[in-house]
Design a protein around this motif. Sequence first.
Motif, PDB file in Angstrom:
ATOM      1  N   VAL A  94     -14.341  -3.449   8.157  1.00 52.24           N
ATOM      2  CA  VAL A  94     -13.327  -3.008   8.709  1.00 52.24           C
ATOM      3  C   VAL A  94     -12.095  -4.248   8.965  1.00 52.24           C
ATOM      4  N   ILE A  95     -12.657  -5.389   9.342  1.00 46.24           N
ATOM      5  CA  ILE A  95     -11.878  -6.606   9.476  1.00 46.24           C
ATOM      6  C   ILE A  95     -11.355  -7.167   8.093  1.00 46.24           C
ATOM      7  N   GLY A  96     -12.630  -7.130   7.243  1.00 53.07           N
ATOM      8  CA  GLY A  96     -11.955  -7.760   5.857  1.00 53.07           C
ATOM      9  C   GLY A  96     -11.156  -6.880   5.135  1.00 53.07           C
ATOM     10  N   THR A  97     -11.258  -5.577   5.078  1.00 54.03           N
ATOM     11  CA  THR A  97     -10.451  -4.617   4.590  1.00 54.03           C
ATOM     12  C   THR A  97      -8.868  -4.984   4.858  1.00 54.03           C
ATOM     13  N   ARG A  98      -8.818  -4.821   6.429  1.00 51.51           N
ATOM     14  CA  ARG A  98      -7.334  -5.009   6.992  1.00 51.51           C
ATOM     15  C   ARG A  98      -6.795  -6.336   6.642  1.00 51.51           C
ATOM     16  N   ASN A  99      -7.599  -7.206   6.675  1.00 54.41           N
ATOM     17  CA  ASN A  99      -7.125  -8.641   6.151  1.00 54.41           C
ATOM     18  C   ASN A  99      -6.547  -8.753   4.642  1.00 54.41           C
ATOM     19  N   VAL A 100      -7.274  -7.787   3.654  1.00 49.76           N
ATOM     20  CA  VAL A 100      -7.250  -7.845   2.163  1.00 49.76           C
ATOM     21  C   VAL A 100      -5.746  -7.024   1.966  1.00 49.76           C
ATOM     22  N   VAL A 101      -5.688  -5.980   2.854  1.00 49.39           N
ATOM     23  CA  VAL A 101      -4.462  -5.059   2.986  1.00 49.39           C
ATOM     24  C   VAL A 101      -3.159  -5.712   3.177  1.00 49.39           C
ATOM     25  N   GLU A 102      -3.331  -6.424   4.390  1.00 46.77           N
ATOM     26  CA  GLU A 102      -2.176  -7.078   4.986  1.00 46.77           C
ATOM     27  C   GLU A 102      -1.863  -8.255   3.948  1.00 46.77           C
ATOM     28  N   ALA A 103      -2.734  -8.874   3.474  1.00 46.47           N
ATOM     29  CA  ALA A 103      -2.358  -9.962   2.390  1.00 46.47           C
ATOM     30  C   ALA A 103      -1.520  -9.213   1.395  1.00 46.47           C
ATOM     31  N   ALA A 104      -2.121  -8.140   0.749  1.00 46.16           N
ATOM     32  CA  ALA A 104      -1.643  -7.421  -0.420  1.00 46.16           C
ATOM     33  C   ALA A 104       0.031  -7.220   0.045  1.00 46.16           C
ATOM     34  N   GLU A 151     -11.727   4.140   3.180  1.00 46.85           N
ATOM     35  CA  GLU A 151     -10.965   4.999   2.287  1.00 46.85           C
ATOM     36  C   GLU A 151      -9.871   5.575   2.859  1.00 46.85           C
ATOM     37  N   ILE A 152      -9.931   6.308   4.272  1.00 40.83           N
ATOM     38  CA  ILE A 152      -8.936   6.694   4.722  1.00 40.83           C
ATOM     39  C   ILE A 152      -7.757   5.686   4.834  1.00 40.83           C
ATOM     40  N   TYR A 153      -8.147   4.755   5.475  1.00 41.28           N
ATOM     41  CA  TYR A 153      -7.414   3.497   5.802  1.00 41.28           C
ATOM     42  C   TYR A 153      -6.635   3.185   4.771  1.00 41.28           C
ATOM     43  N   LEU A 154      -6.901   3.208   3.401  1.00 38.15           N
ATOM     44  CA  LEU A 154      -6.348   2.648   2.456  1.00 38.15           C
ATOM     45  C   LEU A 154      -5.369   3.731   1.563  1.00 38.15           C
ATOM     46  N   ALA A 155      -5.805   4.851   1.716  1.00 34.75           N
ATOM     47  CA  ALA A 155      -4.915   6.221   1.396  1.00 34.75           C
ATOM     48  C   ALA A 155      -3.783   6.115   2.437  1.00 34.75           C
ATOM     49  N   ALA A 156      -3.988   5.798   3.496  1.00 35.39           N
ATOM     50  CA  ALA A 156      -2.720   5.785   4.262  1.00 35.39           C
ATOM     51  C   ALA A 156      -1.857   4.641   3.902  1.00 35.39           C
ATOM     52  N   LEU A 163       1.121   1.083  -1.571  1.00 35.13           N
ATOM     53  CA  LEU A 163      -0.002   0.135  -2.389  1.00 35.13           C
ATOM     54  C   LEU A 163      -0.789   1.241  -3.100  1.00 35.13           C
ATOM     55  N   ASN A 164      -1.018   0.959  -4.413  1.00 36.27           N
ATOM     56  CA  ASN A 164      -1.751   1.594  -5.211  1.00 36.27           C
ATOM     57  C   ASN A 164      -3.192   1.176  -4.922  1.00 36.27           C
ATOM     58  N   VAL A 165      -4.131   2.443  -4.510  1.00 38.91           N
ATOM     59  CA  VAL A 165      -5.332   2.004  -3.890  1.00 38.91           C
ATOM     60  C   VAL A 165      -6.421   3.093  -4.822  1.00 38.91           C
ATOM     61  N   ILE A 166      -7.607   2.349  -5.043  1.00 40.85           N
ATOM     62  CA  ILE A 166      -8.464   3.396  -5.750  1.00 40.85           C
ATOM     63  C   ILE A 166      -9.928   3.061  -5.079  1.00 40.85           C
ATOM     64  N   SER A 167     -10.628   3.952  -4.188  1.00 40.84           N
ATOM     65  CA  SER A 167     -12.026   3.614  -3.525  1.00 40.84           C
ATOM     66  C   SER A 167     -12.898   4.008  -4.672  1.00 40.84           C
ATOM     67  N   LEU A 168     -13.619   3.098  -5.058  1.00 42.89           N
ATOM     68  CA  LEU A 168     -14.710   3.208  -6.189  1.00 42.89           C
ATOM     69  C   LEU A 168     -16.082   3.837  -5.407  1.00 42.89           C
ATOM     70  N   LEU A 223      -7.845  -0.614 -13.577  1.00 43.24           N
ATOM     71  CA  LEU A 223      -6.866  -1.634 -13.103  1.00 43.24           C
ATOM     72  C   LEU A 223      -5.601  -1.173 -13.689  1.00 43.24           C
ATOM     73  N   GLY A 224      -4.806  -1.114 -12.909  1.00 40.71           N
ATOM     74  CA  GLY A 224      -3.394  -0.733 -12.999  1.00 40.71           C
ATOM     75  C   GLY A 224      -2.842   0.537 -13.038  1.00 40.71           C
ATOM     76  N   ILE A 225      -3.975   1.551 -12.456  1.00 42.57           N
ATOM     77  CA  ILE A 225      -3.750   2.886 -12.193  1.00 42.57           C
ATOM     78  C   ILE A 225      -2.880   3.134 -10.995  1.00 42.57           C
ATOM     79  N   ASN A 226      -1.771   3.880 -10.881  1.00 42.90           N
ATOM     80  CA  ASN A 226      -0.781   4.116  -9.878  1.00 42.90           C
ATOM     81  C   ASN A 226      -1.420   5.294  -9.145  1.00 42.90           C
ATOM     82  N   GLY A 227      -1.191   5.192  -7.656  1.00 46.11           N
ATOM     83  CA  GLY A 227      -1.354   6.256  -6.840  1.00 46.11           C
ATOM     84  C   GLY A 227      -2.502   6.042  -5.955  1.00 46.11           C
ATOM     85  N   SER A 228      -3.058   6.862  -5.120  1.00 41.85           N
ATOM     86  CA  SER A 228      -4.332   6.771  -4.405  1.00 41.85           C
ATOM     87  C   SER A 228      -5.354   7.572  -4.863  1.00 41.85           C
TER      88      SER A 228
END
Length: 314
Positions: A94-104, A151-156, A163-168, A223-228
């Motif tokens: 949770v903290i790691g992903t928040r940091n990654v998203v904020e950095a992005a 996954e939900i956080y990234l979609a939001a 932000l273009n996000v893909i959850s693998l 890599l490079g795919i747009n959307g969520s």
Amino acid sequence: MKILVTGGAGFIGSNLVKRLLEKGHEINVLDNLLRGNKLDKESFKNITFFKGDVRDANLVLTASKGCDAIYHFAAVLGVDIVADQPIETMDVEVIGTRNVVEAASINNIKYLLYASTSGIYSHSAILKSALSEDVLVDPRTSYAMAKRYNEIYLAAHHDERGLNVISLRFFNVYGHNQDNRMVVPRFFEQAINNEPITVYGNGAQTRDFTYIDDTIDACVSLLGINGSHIINIANEEEWTIKDLAENIKKITDSTSPINYIDAPKKRYDYEVERRVGSSSQLMKIVGYKPDVNLLEGLHKIYYINHSSHVLNKI
């Protein structure tokens, strides 16, 4: 592109880094190295490495500066470790992903690909058909719950910030250089040493094993795919754990007995009876699906390991 890979010294991350370098990308890696460094010497020479924790917001911000994309693969792994350290597991996620998203957001990075897990399907995997991304998930462990939350956080973040996000959603990735926290290398180690191969339960539980090269092919193609998007990376073949043990025993010409033992209580929520995924969404988006059969993959692992062992003796 210039790309940050968090967890890039781990099993999947190191294979991804090697492939991205081969394709001419400039790579930054952030890893705490608590589980060692699986990057080969050539790859390590050609990256910019940041040692530290993904929960360090300033470090993530620095490591991602100037990047075009992030593969966020940093995580606590291994059923026993995750079961013993649920708070640590969720904090890293949770903290790691928040940091990654904020950095992005601060560094104007457009693409984020996140390592989720097929474990979020949990007991919904009793369905007779292969699991698709629109199946109602059933996360029951701290690890799976944190993955689903992300996954939900990234979609939001896609909806609100673009932000273009893909959850693998990885399905039982295996391959050379994986450590024995995972079932395939553990069975190989036991078989090669002619020790009992330990199987939890009766071995009838099934999994969908995806070879590492196939997994990396899928990650790179997205890599490079747009959307969520939420996308399974699955081989679409169902194998019992008993069959896995018997085939590894045969490949290694081992005399190991196969011992069936009760799973520890702490593993209960991880021990689902069935898991096989559909890669139709992956095929639809990039025209690719994993195709290395489990037997082929197991032979590849044994050949690579055996060749390395022989070379080390010369």
